[in-house]
Design an enzyme around this catalytic site. Structure first.
Site, PDB file in Angstrom:
ATOM      1  N   PHE A   1       0.862  -1.175   0.000  1.00  0.00           N
ATOM      2  CA  PHE A   1       0.000   0.000   0.000  1.00  0.00           C
ATOM      3  C   PHE A   1       0.902   1.229   0.000  1.00  0.00           C
ATOM      4  O   PHE A   1       1.538   1.552   1.002  1.00  0.00           O
ATOM      5  CB  PHE A   1      -0.947   0.052   1.201  1.00  0.00           C
ATOM      6  CG  PHE A   1      -1.861   1.249   1.123  1.00  0.00           C
ATOM      7  CD1 PHE A   1      -3.007   1.198   0.361  1.00  0.00           C
ATOM      8  CD2 PHE A   1      -1.542   2.425   1.766  1.00  0.00           C
ATOM      9  CE1 PHE A   1      -3.834   2.315   0.243  1.00  0.00           C
ATOM     10  CE2 PHE A   1      -2.360   3.541   1.665  1.00  0.00           C
ATOM     11  CZ  PHE A   1      -3.507   3.485   0.904  1.00  0.00           C
TER      12      PHE A   1
ATOM     13  N   ASP B   1       9.569   2.779   1.794  1.00  0.00           N
ATOM     14  CA  ASP B   1       8.375   3.555   2.105  1.00  0.00           C
ATOM     15  C   ASP B   1       8.144   3.456   3.611  1.00  0.00           C
ATOM     16  O   ASP B   1       7.573   2.495   4.111  1.00  0.00           O
ATOM     17  CB  ASP B   1       7.186   3.017   1.326  1.00  0.00           C
ATOM     18  CG  ASP B   1       5.895   3.793   1.599  1.00  0.00           C
ATOM     19  OD1 ASP B   1       5.847   4.531   2.607  1.00  0.00           O
ATOM     20  OD2 ASP B   1       4.932   3.645   0.830  1.00  0.00           O
TER      21      ASP B   1
ATOM     22  N   LYS C   1       2.945  11.396   6.858  1.00  0.00           N
ATOM     23  CA  LYS C   1       2.084  11.202   8.021  1.00  0.00           C
ATOM     24  C   LYS C   1       2.598  11.904   9.273  1.00  0.00           C
ATOM     25  O   LYS C   1       2.328  13.067   9.476  1.00  0.00           O
ATOM     26  CB  LYS C   1       1.827   9.716   8.243  1.00  0.00           C
ATOM     27  CG  LYS C   1       1.027   9.083   7.091  1.00  0.00           C
ATOM     28  CD  LYS C   1       0.445   7.755   7.457  1.00  0.00           C
ATOM     29  CE  LYS C   1      -0.257   7.101   6.267  1.00  0.00           C
ATOM     30  NZ  LYS C   1      -1.422   7.844   5.775  1.00  0.00           N
TER      31      LYS C   1
END
Length: 405
Positions: free
Chosen positions: A146, A231, A260
Site C-alpha cells: 500500500f 516507504d 504522516k
C-alpha cells in the site's frame, strides 16, 4: 434500542453520508475535540484513540510543542510557493536530512506524492546514471503493498478494491511476493532501477517480513546497481520503536519516503530523503509542488524532527510496545488467532467465526476505543506514542471484552 433524540451524532453521520463521495466507510463517530491520546465526540463521549490517524498522530493530538510552533508561524507567514525561499525551509531540510543520514531532502505534502516523487527520481536516475534503455525502466514492488491511490500507484496494487476499474494501468512495475528474497532477486533485470518496499506492510495488517529479508534486499540492490526505496510513511518516525523500521536490522536504504507523522497531526507534510547522487538528478522545472515545503509545514515539521532527535518517542514506543505485545498475545486462543507487533503497531487476526474486523471495531467504539479494520477479520492498533501503560491496559481489556462477547 432507544435512540436519544437529543444526540447530535446520528444527524451528523446522515449529513456526511448525504454530502460526501463514499470513498471511505468511517465508523459512525463524529469527533469534535481531542488531546493527547483521547478524542471527544459531538455528544461528549470520550474515546481512546488507537489508530492515531494511521500514524499521522504519533505525537498525539495537539502536542503543545507542535501547536506552539504552528501558532507562531501562523502569525508570520504561511505560504510563499517554491518561487522564493522562506526562513524555515533550510532548517527543515537540514535537520530532516541529518535525522535520515542523507545529503538532501525534497519536501512534498502527502504520502502518495512522496511515492510518486520516488518513482520519478528512480526512473530519471536509471536513465541518466545507470544507463537504462530509454523508456524501459522498471521497478520491483511487493504483493500486498500500500503506497497510495494515485493512478500510477494503484497500477501495481494487488488490492482489487484500490485497483479495479481504474485502468488503463501504468506500466513499468514487477510485482513479487513480499518477504521472498529469491523472487525479488529473479525479478531484477538490466532495466530495473529500483526496489520499492514497505519495511513493514501496514495496510496489509502490520506484516513484518522474515528476519534477514531487508538486509538481503539491501545486499541485492547494491550488487545489481538498483536503488532500494523504503516507504516509511507509516512505519517511520518512531512508530516501531526505532526512528525507522529499517533500523531494526541496521539497513540503510538509498531513499526514504516519509509522511504522516512528519506533519505532527497538524498539516500534511511528506518528504523524500536521499543522497546527492540520487536526488541530484532533478533539475528546476522537472518536479515540484506549490504547497510542498511551505512555511507552516516546515515550522511544524522542524519541531517533529527535534522531538524525534531526543529519542524519547522511540524509547516509549519500544517499551510500551512490549506491554502491548504481552497483553495481545494473552488473547491468542481467546478470540485472536494471530498477533504481529513491532513497537506500538499491531496487526490482530480475529477468529473469523466470531466476527469481522469491522464488527470488532464497531464494538470497540461502543466501549470507547477507536481502531480500524483492514482486510477480513484483521484490525490494526496504532495508538499515539504518548499513550500510557494504563491506557494500553484499558485498550487490551476492552478488546478482550469484545472477543468474549
Amino acid at each position: 434500542m432507544i435512540v436519544d433524540d437529543k444526540l447530535r451524532t446520528p444527524g451528523a453521520v446522515r449529513d456526511a453520508e448525504r454530502w460526501t463521495a463514499h470513498n471511505y466507510h468511517p465508523l459512525p463517530v463524529v469527533i469534535s475535540s481531542a488531546e493527547g491520546a483521547w478524542l471527544t465526540d459531538v455528544d461528549g463521549k470520550r474515546y481512546l484513540d488507537c489508530l492515531a490517524g494511521y500514524s499521522a498522530l504519533n505525537f498525539g493530538h495537539r502536542h503543545p510543542q507542535l501547536i506552539a510552533a504552528a501558532h507562531a508561524q501562523l502569525d508570520r507567514l504561511t505560504l510563499t510557493s517554491r518561487a522564493f525561499i522562506h526562513d524555515q525551509f533550510a532548517d527543515f531540510c537540514r535537520e530532516l536530512a541529518e535525522l535520515c543520514g542523507k545529503d538532501l531532502v525534497l519536501p512534498m505534502n502527502t504520502g502518495a506524492e512522496a511515492v510518486e516523487t520516488g518513482i520519478k527520481v528512480a526512473r530519471k536516475w536509471g536513465y541518466q546514471v545507470k544507463g537504462v534503455t530509454p523508456g524501459q525502466a522498471n521497478i520491483v514492488v511487493a504483493e500486498g503493498n500500500f503506497h497510495g491511490r494515485t493512478t500510477t500507484i494503484v497500477s501495481f496494487s494487488t488490492d482489487e478494491d484500490a485497483r479495479a476499474n481504474f485502468g488503463p494501468y501504468t506500466p513499468g512495475f514487477t510485482v513479487v511476493p513480499y518477504g521472498d528474497l529469491d523472487a525479488l532477486t529473479a525479478a531484477i533485470d538490466e532495466n530495473t532501477v529500483a526496489v520499492l518496499l514497505e519495511p513493514i506492510q501496514g495496510e496489509q495488517g502490520v506484516v513484518v517480513p522474515p528476519e534477514g529479508y531487508l538486509p538481503g534486499v539491501r545486499r541485492v540492490c547494491t550488487e545489481r546497481d538498483v536503488l532500494f526505496i523504503a516507504d516509511e510513511i507509516q512505519s517511520g518516525l518512531g512508530r516501531t520503536g526505532r526512528t525507522f523500521a529499517c533500523d531494526h536490522e541496521d539497513v540503510v536504504p538509498d531513499m526514504y519516503l516519509l509522511g504522516k507523522a512528519l506533519g505532527g497531526g497538524i498539516v500534511p507534510v511528506s518528504a523524500v530523503a536521499a543522497n546527492a547522487d540520487v536526488l541530484g538528478v532533478l533539475k528546476p522545472g522537472q518536479h515540484g509542488s506549490t504547497f510542498g515545503g511551505n512555511p507552516l509545514a516546515c515550522a511544524v515539521a522542524i519541531e517533529v524532527v527535534r522531538l524525534l532527535a531526543t529519542g524519547e518517542f522511540q524509547r516509549r514506543s519500544a517499551e510500551l510496545g512490549e506491554r502491548l505485545r504481552a497483553g495481545l498475545e494473552g488473547l491468542v486462543g481467546k478470540g485472536l488467532v494471530g498477533v504481529r507487533v513491532r513497537g506500538l503497531w499491531a496487526g490482530l487476526d480475529i477468529d473469523p467465526a466470531l466476527m469481522s474486523g469491522r464488527e470488532a471495531c464497531e464494538r470497540l467504539a461502543e466501549r470507547g476505543v477507536l481502531a480500524k479494520d483492514t482486510h477480513g477479520s484483521t484490525i490494526r492498533l496504532a495508538p499515539p506514542l504518548v499513550i500510557t501503560e494504563e491506557e494500553i491496559d484499558l485498550a487490551v481489556a476492552q478488546l478482550a471484552a469484545v472477543l468474549a462477547g
